[in-house]
Design a protein around this motif. Structure first.
Motif, PDB file in Angstrom:
ATOM      1  N   GLU A  53      -7.800   7.551   3.790  1.00  0.00           N
ATOM      2  CA  GLU A  53      -7.930   6.447   2.832  1.00  0.00           C
ATOM      3  C   GLU A  53      -7.023   5.286   3.218  1.00  0.00           C
ATOM      4  N   ALA A  54      -5.836   5.589   3.746  1.00  0.00           N
ATOM      5  CA  ALA A  54      -4.899   4.531   4.145  1.00  0.00           C
ATOM      6  C   ALA A  54      -5.495   3.665   5.240  1.00  0.00           C
ATOM      7  N   ILE A  55      -6.157   4.273   6.213  1.00  0.00           N
ATOM      8  CA  ILE A  55      -6.770   3.507   7.312  1.00  0.00           C
ATOM      9  C   ILE A  55      -7.868   2.600   6.771  1.00  0.00           C
ATOM     10  N   LYS A  68      -7.805  -1.622   6.620  1.00  0.00           N
ATOM     11  CA  LYS A  68      -8.844  -2.434   7.267  1.00  0.00           C
ATOM     12  C   LYS A  68      -9.455  -3.439   6.291  1.00  0.00           C
ATOM     13  N   ALA A  69      -9.615  -2.982   5.024  1.00  0.00           N
ATOM     14  CA  ALA A  69     -10.339  -3.803   4.049  1.00  0.00           C
ATOM     15  C   ALA A  69      -9.442  -4.817   3.330  1.00  0.00           C
ATOM     16  N   ASN A  70      -8.115  -4.635   3.350  1.00  0.00           N
ATOM     17  CA  ASN A  70      -7.215  -5.495   2.576  1.00  0.00           C
ATOM     18  C   ASN A  70      -6.047  -5.967   3.431  1.00  0.00           C
ATOM     19  N   LYS A  71      -5.405  -7.019   2.909  1.00  0.00           N
ATOM     20  CA  LYS A  71      -4.199  -7.531   3.554  1.00  0.00           C
ATOM     21  C   LYS A  71      -2.999  -7.177   2.678  1.00  0.00           C
ATOM     22  N   ASP A 103      -3.895  -3.635  13.462  1.00  0.00           N
ATOM     23  CA  ASP A 103      -2.884  -4.418  12.741  1.00  0.00           C
ATOM     24  C   ASP A 103      -1.515  -4.155  13.371  1.00  0.00           C
ATOM     25  N   LYS A 104      -1.040  -5.123  14.152  1.00  0.00           N
ATOM     26  CA  LYS A 104       0.253  -4.964  14.835  1.00  0.00           C
ATOM     27  C   LYS A 104       1.429  -5.502  14.016  1.00  0.00           C
ATOM     28  N   LEU A 125       0.861  -1.188   0.000  1.00  0.00           N
ATOM     29  CA  LEU A 125       0.000   0.000   0.000  1.00  0.00           C
ATOM     30  C   LEU A 125       0.895   1.235   0.000  1.00  0.00           C
ATOM     31  N   ILE A 126       0.713   2.101  -1.014  1.00  0.00           N
ATOM     32  CA  ILE A 126       1.453   3.362  -1.092  1.00  0.00           C
ATOM     33  C   ILE A 126       0.559   4.473  -0.571  1.00  0.00           C
ATOM     34  N   VAL A 127       0.996   5.167   0.479  1.00  0.00           N
ATOM     35  CA  VAL A 127       0.236   6.295   1.029  1.00  0.00           C
ATOM     36  C   VAL A 127       1.007   7.565   0.670  1.00  0.00           C
ATOM     37  N   GLU A 128       0.469   8.334  -0.281  1.00  0.00           N
ATOM     38  CA  GLU A 128       1.202   9.497  -0.815  1.00  0.00           C
ATOM     39  C   GLU A 128       0.205  10.487  -1.390  1.00  0.00           C
TER      40      GLU A 128
END
Length: 747
Positions: A655-657, A661-664, A690-691, A624-627
């Protein structure tokens, strides 16, 4: 017999009076000493600084008082060098008063003390004073010769600036106006920590006089006005007078009679003020003399009456007179004690006011430093973000088989990006040192390995200049040392890089020698030596200052920011070491210093300094790219695609959160600075559910202390933009595959 008894009674009363007088006098003296102790400090340097300020402001009497205090403090501390300094400062002050006989008296006293000790600064000052005396006698060339000798004995900046000022005056006498102007102009922009404004005011006056003599009247007026402004701001009394005196003549020559008249009125006002001050001092001294004469006459009258009463055998009148005299003395002492107490109270109020002002100045300086640090941090982020796009796109284009012409342009673009990044890093390094954000580490390392790594990394630059890098390493140096290898690497990267820049078709030597070893304590000598263009003596003075490269021509020819040696000087200061320089123009330069370290003789195996790179199999990973930056999204996604890594993109922290939650995901690349929910806040929220998933901060931050908050929020690692592609892939592989077992066990 009766005569004797009368005398005995009289003497007893006088004895009581004397004892009481002595007691009250000692009490008053203790009060005075207590007040003085509150004010006076025992460090002669403080008195020298005060004397310099008073002297520049034309308060010669106060300056002399401070120099007397410095002399006493030096004698009490048995500090011969400070005593020599005191005599020399006395000589210079009396020289300003045109009292050459007194100047020679103090100059001779300093000369006698200098015979017994080694003191280069004192020897330089002796020649400096002698040069001024010769100049006053019209022996200009002898004076110039002595000033040159003085400069070779001492490199103190304040001393050097004062020498330049005297040289300029001598050049004026010799009608060498170009040389005089050069000295005056250099003093206008001086960086003297003691007399910057005073020297600049003197320089402006010198230029004004020079331009007046050479009939450049407009320029003369401009310089005189600048001198007057500086003199007024700093209360330089003599310079205010000289500036107005010169402006009167200059404006008259220009036909600006109103301005000339205004300057002349200023002179009259100054003269009247000086007359009033002198008059007040004279009146004060006269009043004190009258009081002293009155008390002396009163005592004589009382003694005469005692003699008369002795003859008339009237002891009761004697007692009355003695009592009266006693009351007079007590009254005078009481007044004296009251005045001393008032002085003490005013002094305490003054000290409290000054302390408040100093505290305010300190707070303002701290605020300014914090503002500077925050500004540079912000600028760093704003510059690094577009730089990421430049370097990232350049890397991608170079991997897409460009034509030879395109490849040449892309390499030039990559070089420019790297150069700009190095410049930003240099600025931030200086900022961190200034803000006390750097502290040396104390870890174990292998010195020879560090030096060899530095040399290897600079071999390409060496080859481009046809220059050899030679390591001369003393094998007696212990293989395991304790210090800060990273900062030591930075020192040698800057020194060797600097040597290579100015050396073509030559060689650069890196020398490391063991000076001494006592148990675990080791002293090492380091030197970086080249046979390049060298540095002139004039340029050596400022070569370690920020943005200095010796000259504009050198900067244009060789490039660079001029910050490398400043960083070296600052970094070595963290180790209580000092960089030194020896150089001859056209023959090369040598930078050398010593460092104290600890050795670890008990260890045998070499300790690896860097973790070797690993090859990872990235195919099949999903990140996941958060940018928030669209260009950076495209670059990061393409770089992942090159390694067959798929990815989703989140435009902000919210959107990142939701996507987490919805994907692995196998990992998350988290930008930190985003509008709305930032990267740290988003990481904290993701860690609530998610730890395990590795989160790597992908950010343009650069200050060391900013990293702690990222790890505290739950990030596993940090990649600073712009980054090298190999570092980017290495970090992703380490954080995903090193955590793979942990993830499997939790699942």
């Amino acid at each position: 017999m009766k005569f004797n008894f009368r005398h005995i009674a009289t003497y007893r009363l006088i004895l009581v009076l004397v004892v009481l007088f002595s007691f009250l006098k000692s009490t008053a003296q203790e009060s005075i000493l207590e007040t003085q102790d509150t004010l006076e400090l025992q460090d002669p340097k403080i008195y020298f600084d005060r004397a310099r300020i008073f002297s520049n402001q034309g308060q010669t009497d106060l300056a002399l008082e401070e120099l007397e205090k410095a002399s006493k403090a030096a004698e009490e501390n048995e500090d011969v060098k400070s005593l020599i300094n005191s005599y020399q400062e006395h000589a210079l002050l009396y020289l300003k008063l045109n009292k050459e006989e007194t100047t020679y008296f103090f100059w001779d006293r300093a000369k006698a003390l200098l015979k017994d000790i080694e003191y280069p600064y004192g020897d330089a000052m002796q020649k400096y004073i002698e040069a001024i005396l010769l100049f006053h006698d019209g022996k200009n060339f002898q004076a110039i010769f002595l000033l040159n000798e003085a400069k070779h004995l001492n490199n103190d900046r304040n001393f050097f600036n004062n020498v330049l000022l005297v040289e300029a005056k001598i050049y004026m006498n010799l009608e060498k106006y170009e040389s005089a102007a050069k000295n005056f102009n250099s003093l206008i922009i001086n960086t003297d920590i003691y007399e910057s404004e005073f020297l600049a005011a003197k320089a402006y006056l010198g230029l004004a006089q020079l331009n007046f003599v050479t009939e450049n009247l407009e320029e003369s007026a401009s310089n005189a006005e600048s001198a007057l402004k500086l003199a007024k701001e700093n209360a330089f009394a003599k310079e205010i007078w000289e500036a107005n005196e010169l402006l009167t003549k200059v404006y008259e020559s220009l036909g600006k009679y109103d301005s000339s008249l205004a300057s002349n009125k200023n002179l009259l006002h100054i003269r009247d003020s000086l007359f009033n001050i002198a008059k007040m001092k004279t009146e004060t001294k006269t009043a004190e003399k009258i009081q002293f004469d009155f008390m002396s006459d009163e005592i004589r009258r009382q003694e005469q009456k005692i003699e008369e009463l002795n003859e008339s055998k009237n002891q009761s009148d004697i007692a009355a007179i003695l009592t009266s005299a006693l009351l007079i003395i007590i009254t005078l002492l009481a007044v004296s004690l009251f005045r001393n107490n008032q002085i003490k109270l005013k002094t305490n109020d003054l000290l409290q006011t000054k302390n408040t002002e100093l505290k305010g100045a300190r707070d303002a300086a701290v605020t300014a430093m914090e503002a500077k640090t925050n500004f540079l941090s912000t600028v760093s982020h704003e510059l690094r973000t577009p730089l990421y796009a430049v370097t990232g796109l350049t890397h991608l284009l170079l991997e897409e088989n460009p034509s030879e012409n395109q490849k040449e342009h892309l390499k030039a673009l990559k070089f420019s990006g790297d150069y700009l990044l190095n410049f930003i890093n240099d600025i931030l390094q200086i900022n961190k040192i200034d803000a006390d954000k750097l502290e040396p580490m104390n870890v174990e390392f292998n010195l020879k390995k560090i030096l060899q790594e530095v040399i290897d990394s600079l071999q390409q630059s060496a080859h481009s200049n046809d220059t050899d890098i030679i390591l001369e390493y003393d094998e007696d140096i212990p293989s395991h040392l304790m210090s800060d290898p990273i900062k030591l690497s930075q020192v040698f990267m800057n020194l060797v890089g600097n040597a290579l820049k100015f050396t073509k078709n030559g060689e650069v030597k890196v020398i490391a020698n063991l000076v001494e070893k006592k148990e675990e304590n080791v002293k090492l000598y380091f030197e970086v030596k080249d046979n390049g263009i060298g540095i002139s003596r004039d340029q050596q003075e400022n070569i370690f200052e920020g943005f200095e490269q010796g000259s504009i021509q050198i900067n244009r020819e060789y490039g660079g920011t001029g910050l490398g040696l400043t960083i070296v000087k600052s970094l070595l200061g963290l180790f209580d070491s000092k960089i030194q320089l020896e150089s001859k123009l056209g023959e090369g330069s040598s930078f050398f210093f010593e460092l104290d370290m600890k050795s670890k003789d008990a260890l045998v195996d070499d300790v690896p300094f860097e973790i070797s790179e690993k090859d990872f199999e990235f195919k099949g990973l999903h990140l996941l790219i958060v940018e928030d930056n669209k260009i950076n999204q495209v670059i990061t996604k393409k770089m992942l695609t090159k390694k067959e890594i798929t990815s989703d993109i989140a435009n902000n922290g919210g959107e990142a959160i939701d996507l987490a939650k919805a994907n692995k995901y196998d990992g998350i690349l988290m930008d930190i600075h985003m509008p709305g929910i930032g990267g740290e806040e988003a990481t904290i929220e993701i860690r609530k559910f998610d730890k395990i998933t590795p989160i790597v901060a992908l950010t343009a931050i650069s200050l060391d202390d900013s990293l702690e908050s990222f790890y505290a929020a739950g990030c596993n690692d940090v990649i600073t933009k712009p980054f090298k592609p190999e570092v980017f892939y290495q970090k992703i592989g380490e954080n995903i595959f090193d955590n793979k077992n942990l993830r499997s066990s939790v699942t």
